[in-house]
Design a protein around this motif. Structure first.
Motif, mmCIF file in Angstrom:
data_model
loop_
_atom_site.group_PDB
_atom_site.id
_atom_site.type_symbol
_atom_site.label_atom_id
_atom_site.label_comp_id
_atom_site.label_asym_id
_atom_site.label_seq_id
_atom_site.Cartn_x
_atom_site.Cartn_y
_atom_site.Cartn_z
ATOM 1 N N TRP A 63 0.836 -1.195 0.000
ATOM 2 C CA TRP A 63 0.000 0.000 0.000
ATOM 3 C C TRP A 63 0.874 1.250 0.000
ATOM 4 O O TRP A 63 1.613 1.505 0.936
ATOM 5 N N LYS A 64 0.760 2.051 -1.054
ATOM 6 C CA LYS A 64 1.620 3.227 -1.222
ATOM 7 C C LYS A 64 1.427 4.222 -0.082
ATOM 8 O O LYS A 64 2.396 4.827 0.393
ATOM 9 N N TYR A 65 0.175 4.415 0.357
ATOM 10 C CA TYR A 65 -0.114 5.338 1.450
ATOM 11 C C TYR A 65 -0.395 4.603 2.761
ATOM 12 O O TYR A 65 -0.771 5.235 3.753
ATOM 13 N N LYS A 82 -2.886 11.123 3.993
ATOM 14 C CA LYS A 82 -2.308 10.157 3.065
ATOM 15 C C LYS A 82 -0.880 10.587 2.743
ATOM 16 O O LYS A 82 -0.668 11.660 2.169
ATOM 17 N N GLU A 84 2.887 9.203 1.189
ATOM 18 C CA GLU A 84 3.580 8.139 0.469
ATOM 19 C C GLU A 84 4.669 7.526 1.349
ATOM 20 O O GLU A 84 5.407 8.213 2.041
ATOM 21 N N SER A 127 2.268 -4.596 -6.103
ATOM 22 C CA SER A 127 1.985 -3.173 -6.310
ATOM 23 C C SER A 127 1.587 -2.911 -7.751
ATOM 24 O O SER A 127 2.174 -3.466 -8.684
ATOM 25 N N ASP A 129 1.593 0.308 -8.635
ATOM 26 C CA ASP A 129 2.228 1.619 -8.826
ATOM 27 C C ASP A 129 3.426 1.446 -9.753
ATOM 28 O O ASP A 129 4.580 1.554 -9.355
ATOM 29 N N ASP A 135 -3.182 6.114 -14.523
ATOM 30 C CA ASP A 135 -3.385 6.563 -13.142
ATOM 31 C C ASP A 135 -4.433 5.721 -12.419
ATOM 32 O O ASP A 135 -4.296 5.447 -11.228
ATOM 33 N N ARG A 138 -2.778 2.521 -11.378
ATOM 34 C CA ARG A 138 -1.802 2.764 -10.315
ATOM 35 C C ARG A 138 -2.491 3.015 -8.981
ATOM 36 O O ARG A 138 -1.927 2.733 -7.926
ATOM 37 N N SER A 139 -3.699 3.531 -9.022
ATOM 38 C CA SER A 139 -4.404 3.878 -7.778
ATOM 39 C C SER A 139 -4.901 2.655 -7.007
ATOM 40 O O SER A 139 -5.284 2.775 -5.840
ATOM 41 N N ARG A 142 -2.969 2.083 -3.783
ATOM 42 C CA ARG A 142 -2.555 3.288 -3.062
ATOM 43 C C ARG A 142 -2.925 3.234 -1.588
ATOM 44 O O ARG A 142 -2.111 3.525 -0.725
ATOM 45 N N GLN A 143 -4.176 2.872 -1.301
ATOM 46 C CA GLN A 143 -4.643 2.948 0.084
ATOM 47 C C GLN A 143 -5.416 1.692 0.463
ATOM 48 O O GLN A 143 -6.307 1.256 -0.254
#
Length: 548
Positions: A63-65, A82, A84, A127, A129, A135, A138-139, A142-143
Motif C-alpha cells: 500500500w503506497k499510502y 495520506k 507516500e 503493487s 504503482d 493513473d 496505479r491507484s 494506493r490505500q
C-alpha cells in the motif's frame, strides 16, 4: 528459487507448501500495510511460521499510502492524512506481470520481504504503482480498504488472482492456498480456470473467517463483479451454477466456504457462531475453530519477562513503573498532560469501530466524572485507535471522547495507533479494557499481548476471553446483559456492571492489596502462554487445516 526465498530448511511436520493470502500484515512499525487486528494476527502468524521453520509464504499488497496516518487538525480533532511510504528494505524482484481488471491489462510488480529482515516467513507484496500503468490502475494499491467500490473490488482481484499468477510465475506450486478472510476469494476462479474442476480447487484451498455477523461479510453485485473480471474467465450465470448461489449479490465469505475444503473461525465461540451463520447453505465446507494468538517474542518486554520468570515482585513493580513512564512521555507530548506512575492507568485501545464501544465507560456521564475526580482511588484513562477513514460515526465517537475529556488532566486520547504505540500502551498500562457488544468480536487479540506485559484484562466474555478467563484470578470480567434486550438497555446495564467492578474491585485492590494484584498479573502472564501464543496457532493450522 525456494532456497533463495526462505534461506532455511523446513521442519518435518511443516513440509507442506502453503501460500497465505491476506489483505494486511502487521510485521513491523516501519512497514505500514495494515489497519488493525487482521493485520496483527497475520503478522504474528508469519513470525511464528518463521520460528517453527514452516514451508509457508505470505501474499499481500504493498500500500503506497498505507492505511492512513492518523493526525490532528487545528482543533485537535482527528485528521486522516495520506502520505507516500518508502521501504528500502523490500527487494524488487524484477517480476512484473499483468492481471486482467475491467477488460484492461494491469501491470503488477512483486516485492519481497526476506525472512531475515524482521524474522518472518517470506512475504511477497504486490503493487500496481508501475510506470506503464495509467493513473486508475496505479491507484489500486494506493490505500488499504479504499472507499470506492470498484477500487475495493480491484484490490481483491490483485490480491487473489494476482497472487495466484505470481506463484505460477515464480514456479511455486502450493499444496494449500490459505485465504485469511474473504478478500482474496477471486484466486479460486483462477484456480478453477487452471484445473477445470471444483473438487480440484477445493482440495487445495482453506479459509479463515473473521466476521461474526452477516452484514460485515463483503458482498457486491454479480453485474459489477463480472464487469470487473472478478470471475476471471467465467460468466456470472456460470458462477451461480458452479457454487449453487443465486440472488443479486455475490458474498465473498459464502463463496470462500464453498471453494474451501475446510474453514475455521478464530475462537471456539466464533467457530460455533460461524457454523450457525452459514449452516443453511448447501455446499458449505466444515467450519472448525483455531483461536487467534500473538507472537510473544515480538511483543514481550524482556526485562519484565525475566522478572516474571524469577517471580520477583519488586522487579515486576519497578519495571512496570519504568514502562509507564515511557508511555506517559507520549501522553505529555501529544496531549500536554502529565500522568503519574503511581496511579492506576486504564487503557482502551484497538481498531476503532462503533460496536467496540470506546465510549461505554462514559455512558453514565455523572458517574464517569465522579470516577475521574475520585481522590481516594485515583485513575488515569487513555484511549487510542484508528477508525476507518470513511466511518464517520466512529470518527464522531473518537472526536467526542477528545472533546469531552479535554478538561480532565487524567484523561488522554492518543493518535497513531500502530504497532509501536500498541506495544507501549500494553507495556505501560495496568488495566486493558475490552467491552464490545457481545458476539460481535470474533476473537480479539490485543488482550493477549497486554497479559504478556503485565496489563490485566478487564473484559466482556466475548471472542477468545471465555477460553482464558477465570474471573478474579487472571482477569476481571464484565457480566454481559441479557442477549434479548435492546441495544440501549444492554449499554446501560453493561456500563453499570463495568463501573461496579472498576469502583468496587479493581481500584481498591490496586491501592490496598498489592499482593493480590500482582498474583492476578503473574497468573495471567503465565497462563496466556502457550495457549494464546502464535506458535500454538501456527502449529494448529498445519495440523487441523493444511495436513487434514
Amino acid at each position: 528459487m525456494l532456497k533463495d526465498i526462505f534461506g532455511y530448511q523446513f521442519n518435518t511436520p511443516y513440509q507442506k507448501r502453503v501460500a497465505y493470502f491476506s489483505m494486511e500484515f502487521a510485521i513491523d512499525q516501519s512497514l505500514k500495510i495494515y489497519s488493525g487486528g487482521l493485520g496483527f494476527l497475520a503478522g504474528s502468524h508469519l513470525r511464528s511460521a518463521y520460528e517453527l521453520k514452516q514451508n509457508l509464504i505470505g501474499i499481500g499488497l504493498l500500500w503506497k499510502y498505507g492505511y492512513y496516518d492518523q493526525q490532528r487538525d487545528t482543533n485537535g480533532q482527528m485528521l486522516a492524512a495520506k502520505v507516500e511510504k518508502q521501504y528500502s528494505f523490500l527487494v524488487d524482484t524484477g517480476i512484473v506481470f499483468t492481471v486482467p481488471v475491467h477488460n484492461y491489462p494491469v501491470n503488477v510488480k512483486a516485492y519481497l520481504l526476506r525472512p531475515e529482515t524482521f524474522g518472518t516467513a517470506p512475504l511477497f507484496l504486490l503493487s500496481t504503482d508501475v510506470d506503464d500503468n495509467d493513473d486508475m490502475s496505479r491507484s489500486i494499491t494506493r490505500q488499504l480498504y479504499a472507499s470506492n467500490e470498484a477500487t475495493r473490488i480491484a484490490q481483491s482481484i490483485i490480491l487473489g488472482t494476482g497472487g495466484a499468477i505470481l506463484l505460477d510465475t515464480l514456479g511455486l506450486t502450493p499444496d494449500v492456498y490459505h485465504m485469511n478472510e474473504g478478500h482474496s476469494v477471486s484466486l479460486n476462479f483462477y484456480l478453477y480456470d487452471k484445473f477445470k474442476s471444483l473438487p480440484e480447487v477445493q482440495k487445495r484451498v482453506v479459509f479463515t473467517t473473521h466476521t461474526p455477523e452477516m452484514a460485515g461479510n463483503e458482498e457486491h453485485s454479480y453485474v459489477i463483479l463480472q464487469d470487473m473480471q472478478f470471475f476471471y474467465n467465467l460468466q456470472d450465470h456460470e458462477v451461480k451454477k458452479l457454487l449453487n448461489m443465486d440472488g443479486w449479490g455475490f458474498n465473498y465469505t459464502l463463496a470462500a466456504l464453498k471453494f474451501a475444503r475446510k474453514a475455521n473461525g478464530v475462537s471456539k465461540l466464533h467457530g460455533k457462531v460461524a457454523h450457525d451463520m452459514w449452516a443453511g447453505n448447501k455446499g458449505v465446507c466444515e467450519i472448525t475453530a483455531i483461536t487467534n494468538a500473538q507472537n510473544k517474542r515480538y511483543w514481550k518486554d524482556d526485562i519484565l519477562e525475566q522478572a516474571f520468570v524469577q517471580n520477583e515482585d519488586s522487579a515486576i513493580t519497578s519495571r512496570k513503573k519504568e514502562l509507564k513512564r515511557e508511555l506517559f512521555k507520549i501522553v505529555a507530548d501529544q496531549c500536554g498532560k502529565l500522568f503519574r506512575q503511581d496511579v492506576l492507568t486504564l487503557v482502551w485501545a484497538r481498531r476503532f469501530a462503533g460496536y467496540k464501544r470506546a465510549d461505554l465507560l462514559m455512558y453514565d456521564w455523572e458517574r464517569f466524572v465522579w470516577l475521574i475526580n475520585n481522590t481516594e482511588y485515583p485513575i488515569q484513562v487513555i484511549w487510542a485507535g484508528k477508525p476507518y477513514p470513511e466511518d464517520f460515526g466512529a470518527i464522531g465517537i473518537f472526536n467526542s471522547i477528545i472533546t469531552r475529556t479535554k478538561p480532565f488532566a487524567n484523561c488522554a486520547v492518543l493518535t497513531g495507533y500502530e504497532l509501536g504505540l500498541s506495544a507501549t500502551l500494553k507495556k505501560g498500562s495496568d488495566v486493558w479494557l475490552n467491552n464490545p457488544k457481545m458476539y460481535r468480536e470474533a476473537s480479539g487479540t490485543s488482550g493477549m499481548t497486554a497479559a504478556m506485559n503485565g496489563s490485566i484484562n478487564f473484559s466482556i466474555p466475548d471472542g477468545w476471553i471465555p477460553e482464558f478467563a477465570r474471573n478474579g484470578e487472571n482477569i476481571f470480567l464484565i457480566e454481559p446483559a441479557e442477549v434479548s434486550l435492546p441495544d440501549g438497555d444492554k449499554d446501560r446495564i453493561e456500563n453499570q456492571h463495568l463501573m461496579d467492578v472498576l469502583e468496587n474491585t479493581i481500584l481498591p485492590m490496586y491501592y490496598k492489596d498489592q499482593f493480590g494484584w500482582l498474583e492476578i498479573m503473574k497468573t495471567a502472564a503465565k497462563e496466556v502462554v502457550p495457549q494464546f501464543e502464535s506458535a500454538r496457532m501456527a502449529d494448529e493450522y498445519y495440523n487441523i487445516l493444511y495436513n487434514a
